[in-house]
Scaffold this motif. Structure first.
Motif, short mmCIF file in Angstrom:
data_model
loop_
_atom_site.label_atom_id
_atom_site.label_comp_id
_atom_site.label_asym_id
_atom_site.label_seq_id
_atom_site.Cartn_x
_atom_site.Cartn_y
_atom_site.Cartn_z
N TYR A 1 0.88 -1.29 -0.08
CA TYR A 1 0.21 -0.01 -0.05
C TYR A 1 0.93 1.22 -0.13
CZ TYR A 1 -3.26 3.63 1.05
OH TYR A 1 -3.74 4.78 1.07
N GLU B 1 -10.42 5.05 -0.71
CA GLU B 1 -9.31 4.08 -1.25
C GLU B 1 -8.73 3.15 -0.30
OE1 GLU B 1 -5.99 6.52 -2.96
OE2 GLU B 1 -4.81 5.74 -1.26
N ARG C 1 -4.88 -8.11 -8.70
CA ARG C 1 -4.73 -7.05 -7.80
C ARG C 1 -4.10 -5.81 -8.73
NH1 ARG C 1 -1.00 -10.37 -3.74
NH2 ARG C 1 -2.67 -10.67 -2.12
N SER D 1 -7.33 -6.44 -1.72
CA SER D 1 -6.19 -7.34 -1.16
C SER D 1 -6.62 -8.33 -0.39
CB SER D 1 -5.27 -6.41 -0.10
OG SER D 1 -4.90 -5.19 -0.93
N VAL E 1 -9.15 1.34 -7.07
CA VAL E 1 -8.52 1.79 -5.83
C VAL E 1 -8.04 3.30 -6.08
CG1 VAL E 1 -7.14 1.26 -3.91
CG2 VAL E 1 -8.38 -0.44 -4.58
N PHE F 1 -8.84 -0.75 -1.22
CA PHE F 1 -7.54 -1.48 -1.26
C PHE F 1 -7.50 -2.66 -0.26
CE2 PHE F 1 -3.12 -2.63 0.24
CZ PHE F 1 -2.68 -2.30 -0.80
N PHE G 1 2.43 1.63 -3.61
CA PHE G 1 1.72 2.05 -4.50
C PHE G 1 1.11 3.43 -4.41
CE2 PHE G 1 0.49 -2.81 -4.81
CZ PHE G 1 1.34 -2.97 -5.76
N ARG G 2 0.84 3.93 -3.11
CA ARG G 2 0.16 5.16 -2.83
C ARG G 2 1.33 6.14 -3.07
NH1 ARG G 2 -2.14 8.74 -4.42
NH2 ARG G 2 -4.10 7.67 -4.41
N SER H 1 -7.57 -4.76 -10.28
CA SER H 1 -8.55 -3.92 -9.18
C SER H 1 -8.08 -2.79 -8.75
CB SER H 1 -8.78 -5.08 -8.20
OG SER H 1 -7.84 -5.50 -7.44
N TYR H 2 -6.78 -2.72 -8.58
CA TYR H 2 -5.98 -1.55 -7.87
C TYR H 2 -6.25 -0.38 -8.94
CZ TYR H 2 -3.95 -4.23 -4.26
OH TYR H 2 -3.40 -5.28 -3.13
N ARG H 3 -5.74 -0.52 -10.38
CA ARG H 3 -5.59 0.43 -10.94
C ARG H 3 -7.20 0.99 -11.45
NH1 ARG H 3 -5.74 -0.03 -16.60
NH2 ARG H 3 -4.17 1.78 -16.69
#
Length: 163
Positions: A60, A79, A128, A87, A136, A83, A63-64, A131-133
């Motif tokens: 996290y 967010e 991930r 996750s 999140v 996340f 990425f952040r 889903s993240y892009r």
């Protein structure tokens, strides 16, 4: 250079940054996994879940503050919630592979544990990344201009005039 080429370049850069953070996260995951297995008597999947949680926290931050530092920061609670949700799904995918190998097929040597932990990480990473892009770390909307919409300056002025 066209719009498509610049878009591809941004995606390649994003994948490279995601990969750098993710690769470091894999190392953290595997190191913690093997450390927990070495110093405790926890079952393999429990040790793996602990390692995955440590890697999630590490990832996290990466990425952040590295991969997606230019993304929308306005909804941190949303967010973080998304996340953690995605996750957790990744954790289930990753450790489900290890569980199936260990208890379903009785592949339970330290080498087999690490191989299937790594395979599970790989499968979960694909989920991930998507889903993240997508959900999140959302991209900020690109500023639109009259040229982007294909309208003329006169049409833009007319839209603003309300009788």
């Amino acid at each position: 250079m066209g719009h498509g080429a610049s878009r591809l370049r941004r995606l390649v850069r994003e994948v490279a940054k995601f990969g750098a953070v993710g690769g470091a996260g894999v190392l953290v995951n595997l190191l913690v996994f093997n450390l927990v297995r070495h110093v405790t008597d926890l079952q393999v999947v429990r040790a793996s879940v602990i390692a995955t949680v440590v890697a999630i926290v590490f990832n996290y931050a990466g990425f952040r503050y590295f991969t997606y530092r230019d993304r929308d920061k306005s909804g941190r609670t949303r967010e973080m919630t998304l996340f953690l949700l995605f996750s957790a799904v990744g954790l289930v995918i990753e450790n489900g592979v290890l569980y199936a190998a260990t208890y379903g097929f009785d592949w339970n040597t330290p080498l087999q544990n690490n191989i299937f932990k790594f395979v599970g990480i790989g499968i979960a990473t694909l989920f991930r990344f998507w889903s993240y892009r997508t959900w999140v770390f959302r991209a900020l909307p690109a500023p639109t201009t009259a040229a982007d919409t294909g309208s003329t300056a006169e049409q833009e002025r007319n839209k603003q005039w309300v009788p």
